[in-house]
Design an enzyme around this catalytic site. Structure first.
Site, PDB file in Angstrom:
ATOM      1  N   HIS A  90      -2.151  -2.419   3.906  1.00 47.75           N
ATOM      2  CA  HIS A  90      -3.335  -2.780   3.129  1.00 47.75           C
ATOM      3  C   HIS A  90      -2.975  -3.360   1.764  1.00 47.75           C
ATOM      4  O   HIS A  90      -3.647  -3.111   0.764  1.00 47.75           O
ATOM      5  CB  HIS A  90      -4.268  -1.582   2.968  1.00 47.75           C
ATOM      6  CG  HIS A  90      -4.886  -1.119   4.265  1.00 47.75           C
ATOM      7  ND1 HIS A  90      -4.142  -0.806   5.376  1.00 47.75           N
ATOM      8  CD2 HIS A  90      -6.180  -0.922   4.620  1.00 47.75           C
ATOM      9  CE1 HIS A  90      -4.947  -0.428   6.357  1.00 47.75           C
ATOM     10  NE2 HIS A  90      -6.202  -0.496   5.941  1.00 47.75           N
TER      11      HIS A  90
ATOM     12  N   GLU B 175       0.416  12.023  -2.211  1.00 51.77           N
ATOM     13  CA  GLU B 175       1.468  11.015  -2.082  1.00 51.77           C
ATOM     14  C   GLU B 175       2.716  11.358  -2.888  1.00 51.77           C
ATOM     15  O   GLU B 175       3.835  11.067  -2.461  1.00 51.77           O
ATOM     16  CB  GLU B 175       0.935   9.646  -2.507  1.00 51.77           C
ATOM     17  CG  GLU B 175      -0.162   9.086  -1.604  1.00 51.77           C
ATOM     18  CD  GLU B 175      -1.549   9.636  -1.905  1.00 51.77           C
ATOM     19  OE1 GLU B 175      -1.701  10.362  -2.913  1.00 51.77           O
ATOM     20  OE2 GLU B 175      -2.488   9.344  -1.148  1.00 51.77           O
TER      21      GLU B 175
ATOM     22  N   ARG C 213       0.106  -4.417  10.214  1.00 50.13           N
ATOM     23  CA  ARG C 213       0.271  -2.950  10.245  1.00 50.13           C
ATOM     24  C   ARG C 213       0.532  -2.462  11.666  1.00 50.13           C
ATOM     25  O   ARG C 213       1.244  -1.490  11.882  1.00 50.13           O
ATOM     26  CB  ARG C 213      -0.930  -2.258   9.633  1.00 50.13           C
ATOM     27  CG  ARG C 213      -2.237  -2.583  10.303  1.00 50.13           C
ATOM     28  CD  ARG C 213      -3.389  -1.856   9.647  1.00 50.13           C
ATOM     29  NE  ARG C 213      -4.665  -2.420  10.066  1.00 50.13           N
ATOM     30  CZ  ARG C 213      -5.786  -1.727  10.155  1.00 50.13           C
ATOM     31  NH1 ARG C 213      -5.795  -0.456   9.839  1.00 50.13           N
ATOM     32  NH2 ARG C 213      -6.908  -2.308  10.522  1.00 50.13           N
TER      33      ARG C 213
ATOM     34  N   ARG D 166      -3.688  -5.393   6.358  1.00 49.29           N
ATOM     35  CA  ARG D 166      -4.728  -4.852   7.218  1.00 49.29           C
ATOM     36  C   ARG D 166      -5.289  -5.858   8.235  1.00 49.29           C
ATOM     37  O   ARG D 166      -5.503  -5.493   9.382  1.00 49.29           O
ATOM     38  CB  ARG D 166      -5.866  -4.338   6.334  1.00 49.29           C
ATOM     39  CG  ARG D 166      -7.074  -3.847   7.105  1.00 49.29           C
ATOM     40  CD  ARG D 166      -8.087  -3.227   6.164  1.00 49.29           C
ATOM     41  NE  ARG D 166      -9.206  -2.685   6.895  1.00 49.29           N
ATOM     42  CZ  ARG D 166     -10.356  -3.337   7.085  1.00 49.29           C
ATOM     43  NH1 ARG D 166     -10.529  -4.542   6.581  1.00 49.29           N
ATOM     44  NH2 ARG D 166     -11.333  -2.775   7.757  1.00 49.29           N
TER      45      ARG D 166
ATOM     46  N   SER E 125      -4.890   4.256  10.056  1.00 54.72           N
ATOM     47  CA  SER E 125      -4.790   3.012   9.291  1.00 54.72           C
ATOM     48  C   SER E 125      -3.383   2.439   9.325  1.00 54.72           C
ATOM     49  O   SER E 125      -3.192   1.233   9.283  1.00 54.72           O
ATOM     50  CB  SER E 125      -5.183   3.255   7.830  1.00 54.72           C
ATOM     51  OG  SER E 125      -6.535   3.634   7.751  1.00 54.72           O
TER      52      SER E 125
ATOM     53  N   ASP F 140     -13.095  -2.960   0.599  1.00 54.02           N
ATOM     54  CA  ASP F 140     -12.890  -1.762  -0.233  1.00 54.02           C
ATOM     55  C   ASP F 140     -12.783  -2.093  -1.719  1.00 54.02           C
ATOM     56  O   ASP F 140     -13.020  -1.241  -2.575  1.00 54.02           O
ATOM     57  CB  ASP F 140     -11.627  -0.999   0.197  1.00 54.02           C
ATOM     58  CG  ASP F 140     -11.897  -0.080   1.380  1.00 54.02           C
ATOM     59  OD1 ASP F 140     -13.079   0.087   1.736  1.00 54.02           O
ATOM     60  OD2 ASP F 140     -10.935   0.446   1.952  1.00 54.02           O
TER      61      ASP F 140
END
Lengths: 281, 317
Positions: free
Chosen positions: B112, B61, B13, B170, B40, B120
């Site tokens: 991610h 989104e 990322r 990530r 992020s 998560d």
């Protein structure tokens, strides 16, 4: 600049086009198309500052986005009669290998169309994106868009409506076709939405109401008012009260003709009520 | 056997963020949108340097995808940024109609992706996104392997006209692609020559494939390793050429075997050169919480799994 009678004559012709297009293929959406005929004619003949030719980027001209793509018959008729493609092509509506797909698309390179629509609720975001690019390009022209009232039940609209006010997108005039009908019945029966005026205002938009949305003069006056309110830090919404099926007596004030084509006899009655003006395709 | 050096673990990322920063300087038509995940997605630099070209859309989104589609009208090149799950499944119809069917020049940049999101858990670990995106006509699907390649891919997709799905992750992973290597969409990279088995890998699994090749080499098995960074359009020729030599293939990806790279490869081989194939991929399952390493071990997505798959597929020749 055409006079009001010329606009009315063109609207009558557009109604004939709509009826003949959906009758020929026994499919399509005449109700909402008929109800928006005056709006489209006014928009393309008078309101928008348009270039003669079509290019996708549309820099230096006003742009229009149709979000409720099922009213493609009125869109195609007015695009053709505004010179974007030959009126004879209306003959190919919904036929195989046609550029005039059931719902509008850019996929077949039909001049005048800049985004596919049909799956509801997406056009507000797209129009706002185009409005943001106008600002980045320092292009002072406006974005116009049209949305169904039932379509506002889609949540993406409210994401977009919130975004527009929060980001002061004030170069857009988003019109809602307030005909009070959707496929399964009246909007009040299917999912009551309360006051759209109050909702848009609560979200930070300027709202202009056109209560006679099937009257050319009222549309021109209301849209001029809407235009005067652009550039003031707030997005502008026009609530255009129309009658679904307007101009064909047996199609008016009902959701029955949302997505149903007339038979031969019904077509004849509809055409009789809308005599030929500038010429059939 | 050719070997590769890890110049230090870095997250893909951040490669995206660095590529976007570069594009900000070199291409004034590039605009960026983010749905409340600037940190992020490593979009901070672009935002700081080009606030007028950066659009924070909030947790919305669907609106982000529509805005991006509209922004292309007038010549902008929008890069949207959010997690892979919210870049695909959440907005599938928006991408389908407003971007893919409308042929809009939108770059959907998704971080991610896969199990390596880690703790998560399954709500955020999408393992279906490659399948969703590759099924859309006209969509290019790219899953680069490390920091340098993600940066190069980010820069390359701005020059490609059309919708692109760029998938990255990530965790910090081995960075071994040469910094100066340019990115060619659709062109597989031949990493190691071999004769006994072909290993084609994408994304984080490319480094695992290189590690697996070392283990196999010690066992006297010569593995050919190919980095398939572009899943669509797939470099059919590179795959067919390699299996013509090795006679069997392992595909490796951080994705469900349904809809992923492996299925695309299987189709190419079934129609051109039927070849025994083993799939290193998740087995029609959701993920769960855990560290990236634990998850890749549990779901069979590491170098050990690739070694076992290679041993199995060789026996099927």
């Amino acid at each position: 600049m055409p006079n009001t009678q010329q606009l009315k004559d063109l609207t009558t012709q557009v109604r004939r086009d709509i009826l003949r297009m959906v009758h020929k293929v026994n499919s399509g959406h005449p109700g909402g198309s008929l109800g928006c005929a005056e709006f489209f004619v006014a928009l393309y003949s008078e309101i928008m500052d348009r270039k003669d030719h079509f290019d996708m980027d549309g820099i230096g001209e006003d742009l229009f986005f149709l979000s409720n793509g099922h009213i493609s018959p009125v869109y195609y008729s007015v695009l053709a009669r505004s010179g974007y493609f030959p009126v004879n092509e209306l003959n190919t509506f919904r036929l195989i290998n046609s550029r005039l797909q059931g719902h509008p698309t850019t996929h077949e390179n039909l001049p005048g169309v800049r985004i596919a629509s049909g799956s509801l609720g997406q056009g507000m975001s797209v129009a706002l994106g185009a409005a943001q690019t106008k600002k980045l390009n320092k292009d002072s022209h406006l974005i116009y868009s049209l949305h169904g009232d039932g379509e506002l039940q889609e949540g993406q609209n409210w994401e977009a409506i919130m975004y527009a006010a929060g980001n002061k997108v004030d170069n857009i005039i988003a019109t809602v076709d307030l005909n009070g009908q959707q496929i399964d019945g009246s909007t009040d029966d299917v999912l009551p939405m309360g006051s759209l005026k109050a909702k848009f205002e609560a979200f930070g938009w300027t709202v202009v109401e056109i209560n006679e949305g099937n009257d050319i003069e009222a549309i021109l006056k209301g849209m001029a008012e809407a235009k005067s309110k652009t550039g003031q830090g707030k997005p502008v919404c026009v609530l255009l009260k129309t009658v679904m099926g307007h101009g064909v007596d047996f199609m008016m004030h009902t959701h029955a003709w949302h997505g149903k084509a007339p038979n031969d006899e019904q077509l004849a009655r509809g055409l009789e009520q809308n005599p030929e003006t500038v010429g059939d395709y | 056997m050719k070997t590769y050096t890890n110049t230090g673990n870095k997250d893909t990322r951040s490669g995206f963020g660095a590529g976007l920063t570069e594009l900000g300087k070199t291409n004034e038509n590039v605009v960026a949108l983010c749905a409340d995940l600037i940190g992020s997605l490593k979009m901070d630099d672009f935002k700081a340097n080009h606030p007028e070209r950066f659009f924070q859309v909030g947790i919305a989104e669907a609106n982000m995808i529509g805005l991006a589609a509209g922004m292309t009208i007038g010549g902008k090149i929008p890069f949207t940024g959010t997690f892979a799950n919210f870049s695909t499944g959440r907005v599938y119809d928006q991408i389908r109609q407003s971007v893919a069917y409308s042929d809009k020049n939108v770059k959907i940049c998704a971080s991610h992706a896969g199990l390596t999101l880690g703790e998560d858990g399954a709500t955020h670990q999408i393992l279906e996104d490659i399948g969703l995106m590759k099924m859309l006509p006209g969509m290019t699907v790219i899953n680069p392997c490390d920091y340098n390649q993600t940066k190069a891919a980010t820069i390359a997709i701005a020059k490609h006209h059309g919708p692109v799905y760029l998938r990255f992750g990530r965790p910090k992973v081995a960075n071994f692609t040469p910094e100066e290597q340019t990115f060619e969409i659709g062109k597989a990279l031949h990493l190691i020559d071999g004769t006994d088995v072909t290993i084609v890998a994408t994304g984080h699994l490319v480094w695992e494939a290189l590690e697996a090749a070392k283990v196999l080499n010690a066992e006297g098995i010569s593995a050919e390793v190919i980095n398939i960074h572009t899943i669509k359009p797939l470099d059919n020729e590179a795959i067919i050429k390699s299996v013509s030599k090795t006679g069997c293939i392992v595909t490796a990806e951080e994705h469900n075997f349904l809809g992923g790279l492996g299925e695309s490869v299987a189709r190419v081989l079934a129609t051109n050169k039927p070849t025994p194939q083993e799939f290193v991929a998740t087995n029609d399952t959701f993920g769960e919480s855990g560290t990236p390493e634990q998850l890749m071990e549990k779901y069979g997505l590491n170098s050990d799994a690739i070694v076992k798959a290679a041993q199995t597929v060789i026996k099927r020749k």
